[in-house]
Design a protein around this motif. Structure first.
Motif, short mmCIF file in Angstrom:
data_model
loop_
_atom_site.label_atom_id
_atom_site.label_comp_id
_atom_site.label_asym_id
_atom_site.label_seq_id
_atom_site.Cartn_x
_atom_site.Cartn_y
_atom_site.Cartn_z
N UNK A 7 0.69 -0.85 -0.19
CA UNK A 7 0.26 -0.39 -0.09
C UNK A 7 0.79 1.17 0.79
N UNK A 8 -0.16 2.77 -0.30
CA UNK A 8 1.07 3.40 -0.88
C UNK A 8 0.29 4.55 -0.86
N UNK A 9 0.45 5.71 -0.26
CA UNK A 9 -0.26 7.14 0.05
C UNK A 9 -0.35 7.66 -1.21
N UNK A 10 -1.31 8.23 -1.58
CA UNK A 10 -1.33 8.26 -3.51
C UNK A 10 -1.01 10.96 -2.72
N UNK A 11 -0.31 11.02 -3.45
CA UNK A 11 0.42 12.17 -3.83
C UNK A 11 -0.35 13.34 -4.34
N UNK A 12 -0.11 14.65 -4.61
CA UNK A 12 -1.06 14.92 -4.91
C UNK A 12 -0.82 16.09 -5.94
N UNK A 13 -0.75 15.93 -7.65
CA UNK A 13 -0.24 16.03 -8.69
C UNK A 13 -0.74 17.78 -9.04
N UNK A 14 -0.48 18.20 -7.70
CA UNK A 14 -0.73 19.52 -8.02
C UNK A 14 0.45 20.22 -7.37
N UNK B 260 -4.73 6.75 1.28
CA UNK B 260 -3.74 5.94 1.02
C UNK B 260 -4.58 4.77 0.42
N UNK B 261 -4.02 3.42 -1.05
CA UNK B 261 -4.44 3.15 -1.76
C UNK B 261 -3.56 1.13 -1.74
N UNK B 262 -3.80 0.34 -1.87
CA UNK B 262 -3.31 -1.17 -1.80
C UNK B 262 -3.18 -0.95 -3.51
N UNK C 160 -4.39 -3.72 -4.98
CA UNK C 160 -5.57 -3.96 -5.23
C UNK C 160 -6.71 -3.23 -5.41
N UNK C 161 -6.48 -2.37 -5.05
CA UNK C 161 -7.42 -0.59 -5.70
C UNK C 161 -7.57 0.22 -6.96
N UNK C 162 -8.85 -0.30 -7.19
CA UNK C 162 -8.86 0.52 -8.60
C UNK C 162 -10.22 1.57 -8.11
N UNK C 163 -9.60 3.06 -8.68
CA UNK C 163 -10.69 4.06 -8.59
C UNK C 163 -10.20 4.71 -9.81
N UNK C 164 -12.24 4.93 -10.64
CA UNK C 164 -12.45 6.36 -11.13
C UNK C 164 -13.45 6.95 -10.70
N UNK D 13 -6.94 5.59 -11.02
CA UNK D 13 -5.97 4.66 -9.62
C UNK D 13 -6.44 3.19 -10.69
N UNK D 14 -5.16 2.15 -10.84
CA UNK D 14 -5.23 0.75 -10.72
C UNK D 14 -3.94 0.36 -10.57
N UNK D 15 -3.40 -0.38 -10.21
CA UNK D 15 -1.88 -1.05 -9.97
C UNK D 15 -0.87 -0.44 -9.17
N UNK D 16 -1.65 1.22 -8.24
CA UNK D 16 -0.90 1.14 -7.75
C UNK D 16 -0.14 2.77 -9.00
#
Length: 67
Positions: free
Chosen positions: A6-13, A21-23, A25-29, A46-49
């Motif tokens: 699992x990893x933290x999501x960093x701000x794209x801005x 945080x996403x794992x 096996x997490x999929x986000x749309x 998000x898919x596959x980190x």
């Protein structure tokens, strides 16, 4: 038993760590990612980190069509 990464999501801005945080096996749309540092909200997928930013305009903010 395999270890799930699992990893933290960093701000794209601004590039700072968000509170999300996403794992692996997490999929986000169309996920609205909020950054508490720069106070920006960004739509991501998000898919596959792998996190990608959605740059399409939101349909709710678009001007209404006159028919």
């Amino acid at each position: 038993m395999p270890t799930i990464i699992s990893e933290w999501i960093y701000c794209p801005v601004c590039g700072n760590k968000t509170r999300t945080m996403i794992r692996e096996d997490t999929e986000l749309k169309n996920f609205p990612l909020y950054c508490p540092k720069c106070r920006q909200e960004t739509l991501i997928e998000a898919k596959n980190l792998q996190v990608t930013v959605i740059t399409e305009p939101d349909t709710l903010d678009a001007e209404p069509m006159n028919v």
